[in-house]
Motif scaffolding. Sequence first.
Motif, short mmCIF file in Angstrom:
data_model
loop_
_atom_site.label_atom_id
_atom_site.label_comp_id
_atom_site.label_asym_id
_atom_site.label_seq_id
_atom_site.Cartn_x
_atom_site.Cartn_y
_atom_site.Cartn_z
N GLN A 152 36.29 45.10 35.08
CA GLN A 152 36.21 46.24 36.00
C GLN A 152 34.88 46.96 35.81
N VAL A 180 40.12 45.10 42.28
CA VAL A 180 41.52 45.49 42.45
C VAL A 180 42.45 44.34 42.11
N GLY A 191 43.47 44.52 38.38
CA GLY A 191 44.82 45.03 38.63
C GLY A 191 45.91 44.07 38.20
#
Length: 126
Positions: free
Chosen positions: A47, A82, A86
């Motif tokens: 990230q 994401v 995620g």
Amino acid sequence: MTARLCLAIASILGGLSVAGGAFGAHALKEQLTEKALATFELGTRYQMYHSLALLLVGLLWLQLPNNSWLGSASWAFIVGIVIFSGSLYGLSLSGIKILGAITPLGGLALIIGWGLLATAALSLTN
């Protein structure tokens, strides 16, 4: 998407990766297995890497507002972060193994983002 929004999203995702890393290192250290913690840390690392890439895209976009490849690259990086990070967060926190099958789709989006960034660079004229 605009360059300003790209920069704002990059900044938010970068800050969240620092918060996630701290959360993982302190709050989750005693809660997760070593493997789950390593998975969580991989999510925060990627990230941050791609938040910085997104920041670069936004800065380039300010200088090259007509380069449509940069807008596409920004979306690919956001989608990739994401889905990739995620799914790793979800996998490590919940143990739901099927989330691991989604992770490569996020990785593919990140790779596409780098490819689009390269295309943006190659499309520049002197």
